[in-house]
Design a protein around this motif. Structure first.
Motif, PDB file in Angstrom:
ATOM      1  N   ARG A 365       0.785  -1.255  -0.063  1.00  0.00           N
ATOM      2  CA  ARG A 365      -0.044  -0.145  -0.110  1.00  0.00           C
ATOM      3  C   ARG A 365       0.874   1.252  -0.091  1.00  0.00           C
ATOM      4  NH1 ARG A 365      -4.512   0.345   4.601  1.00  0.00           N
ATOM      5  NH2 ARG A 365      -5.045  -1.585   3.393  1.00  0.00           N
ATOM      6  N   THR A 366       1.841   1.451   0.846  1.00  0.00           N
ATOM      7  CA  THR A 366       2.910   2.322   0.863  1.00  0.00           C
ATOM      8  C   THR A 366       3.540   2.603  -0.590  1.00  0.00           C
ATOM      9  OG1 THR A 366       3.095   1.942   3.327  1.00  0.00           O
ATOM     10  CG2 THR A 366       4.743   3.434   2.224  1.00  0.00           C
ATOM     11  N   ALA A 369       1.255   4.279  -3.183  1.00  0.00           N
ATOM     12  CA  ALA A 369       0.882   5.527  -2.522  1.00  0.00           C
ATOM     13  C   ALA A 369       2.137   6.390  -2.595  1.00  0.00           C
ATOM     14  CB  ALA A 369       0.197   5.711  -1.284  1.00  0.00           C
ATOM     15  N   THR A 370       3.198   6.109  -2.697  1.00  0.00           N
ATOM     16  CA  THR A 370       4.397   7.063  -2.552  1.00  0.00           C
ATOM     17  C   THR A 370       4.771   7.409  -4.181  1.00  0.00           C
ATOM     18  OG1 THR A 370       5.151   5.892  -0.538  1.00  0.00           O
ATOM     19  CG2 THR A 370       6.719   7.255  -1.694  1.00  0.00           C
ATOM     20  N   ARG A 371       4.898   8.682  -4.241  1.00  0.00           N
ATOM     21  CA  ARG A 371       5.322   9.035  -5.652  1.00  0.00           C
ATOM     22  C   ARG A 371       6.691   9.169  -5.836  1.00  0.00           C
ATOM     23  NH1 ARG A 371       0.955  14.206  -7.134  1.00  0.00           N
ATOM     24  NH2 ARG A 371      -0.788  13.089  -7.063  1.00  0.00           N
TER      25      ARG A 371
END
Length: 477
Positions: A365-366, A369-371
């Motif tokens: 999930r991280t 979600a991390t650009r």
């Protein structure tokens, strides 16, 4: 090496000290506004918002407002507990047996007795069972009970012998009588494809549940089968399960249990797990030879869902390799990273110098979600993941692959594992182990990379053919 204290994760202790929800404690027409904080997994520390003293005893319910919903514990009780600060009393939900850790930290309302509430539904499964499958399970259950009684009786016969004698006798029994039980288990598992060929997805689930419950006692004698079914870390395929596959030994508290344990860790899927441990380091070393980096530059590798990282023992073969490779190990499970740390420390002691290793505690999930993943983790010559994509739906798998590909340096390679749709252990895993996977064909696996540019992609296999490898090489600039 970065230590566990440097894991990039939330500080759970800090969260526990501050997480609180407002609620109302209800008794008849009375509603008392309260603060609800963590006390233990199945209890909460409750204080009145106006700092007035609460009265110990039973209440109708504690109600809490969650985003988009209001939840109620039902019948609950306040207990005096001197270990709590100030005027707080300890609340225990008696009707719902609420998991307050999930409620306060994840805002998920989960009850320990949910399974009990589902009993009528679960009991109804047996009314819709296929008759031939029911007979199959009855015969299997009977045969397992016969073997268990036999081996337990033999264990009792030599229980008072000296330890060395008892061990030798047990080894002899496993060697000479064990194959008969193993052949019986093989025969039952070989019947599953024909028995379940016409089942829908829901029928697979119901029939698998039925089989496991009928042989539950036998399953729990095997440390491996017990772990796949009980899932003590909350998910399947944890690092200890991988360690059991790597050890490939008879483990358990009885002869019967040891035979039940060895059967699945000797199956094709477990052999594929052992094979990939050796495949990955070999491919990394081949890439290092191909790239021929300067002596001052290490080959940078990233392992995603690294587990115990046993493959490091086959990557670092000499002191020179400590200067040749830099490894980043990523896993959501801190316990897995702790086990990986043991491998690293053992290698450092062997070679008398530190390894260049980063430990990263992050989730999928991280990752999604991390650009700016490159800024957080860096870029890499070699990225591999052997225990992740089997659990990802096609859209999520494609998104994760795209994120990882962006971290790959030009000329670098990715190796992604997924079990093949024709895994001969598939129904054994589904029905006995409660271990479903997302299986893929070669084309389905290649399609995950279809939107990526500037690459060459192909499929490889381990010796069993169970473990598919999606190989990706990024073009030079």
């Amino acid at each position: 090496m970065k230590t566990a204290g440097e894991f990039r994760s939330d500080d759970v202790t800090a969260v526990e000290e501050t997480a609180a929800l407002q609620g109302q404690l209800r008794a008849g027409a009375q509603a008392i506004p309260v603060w609800v904080r963590h006390a233990s997994k199945y209890s909460a520390a409750v204080t009145a918002i106006d700092d007035s003293a609460l009265t110990p005893g039973d209440y109708d319910a504690l109600t809490l407002a969650l985003p988009g919903d209001e939840v109620s514990t039902g019948h609950c009780r306040l207990l005096i507990d001197p270990s709590l600060d100030g005027t707080a009393l300890r609340l225990v939900a008696l009707e719902g047996i609420v998991d307050f850790e999930k409620l306060l930290f994840s805002q998920r309302f989960d009850c320990l007795d949910q399974a009990a509430r589902n009993v009528p539904l679960v009991l109804g499964y047996r009314r819709n069972l296929d008759a031939a499958f029911r007979d199959h399970v009855a015969d299997l259950s009977y045969d397992l009970s016969v073997y268990r009684n036999l081996f337990d009786r033999l264990d009792e016969e030599y229980r008072h012998e000296p330890p060395a004698v008892a061990e030798a006798l047990q080894q002899g029994i496993i060697e000479h009588l064990g194959p008969q039980m193993t052949a019986s288990l093989d025969a039952y598992i070989c019947q599953l494809p024909e028995l379940t060929a016409d089942f829908s997805g829901e029928q697979h689930g119901h029939h698998g549940y039925y089989l496991r419950k009928q042989i539950w006692g036998a399953l729990l004698t095997s440390p491996f089968l017990a772990r796949t079914n009980l899932k003590p870390r909350g998910y399947i395929g944890d690092s200890e399960m991988m360690q059991m596959c790597y050890r490939h030994q008879h483990e358990g508290g009885s002869t019967f249990g040891k035979l039940m344990h060895f059967h699945p860790v000797d199956a094709a899927a477990a052999q594929a797990v052992r094979n990939r441990r050796q495949l990955v380091p070999r491919l990394a070393r081949q890439l290092a030879d191909r790239l021929a980096l300067p002596a001052t530059e290490r080959l940078k590798t990233l392992s995603v869902a690294c587990g115990p990282a046993m493959e490091l023992n086959d990557l670092f073969l000499s002191a020179e390799d400590c200067q040749r490779f830099h490894c980043s190990l990523l896993d959501q499970d801190q316990q897995a990273l702790t086990e990986a740390t043991v491998q690293i420390q053992s290698l450092e002691a062997r070679f008398g110098q530190p390894l260049s290793v980063d430990l990263i505690q992050e989730s999928v999930r991280t990752l999604l979600a991390t650009r700016v993943l490159r800024a957080r983790w860096g870029d890499f010559h070699f990225i591999y993941s052997m225990g992740l994509f089997d659990y990802l739906t096609p859209p999520v798998a494609e998104a994760v692959l795209r994120k990882l590909y962006a971290l790959l340096l030009p000329g670098g390679e990715m190796v992604i594992g997924n079990f093949h749709v024709d895994n001969p252990t598939r129904l054994y895993m589904d029905y006995w182990m409660d271990w479903p996977l997302y299986y893929r064909t070669e084309q389905e696996f290649l399609d995950l990379a279809s939107s990526l540019e500037g690459l060459k992609a192909w499929i490889d296999y381990d010796e069993t053919g169970v473990q598919m490898l999606l190989r990706i090489r990024k073009a030079d600039p």
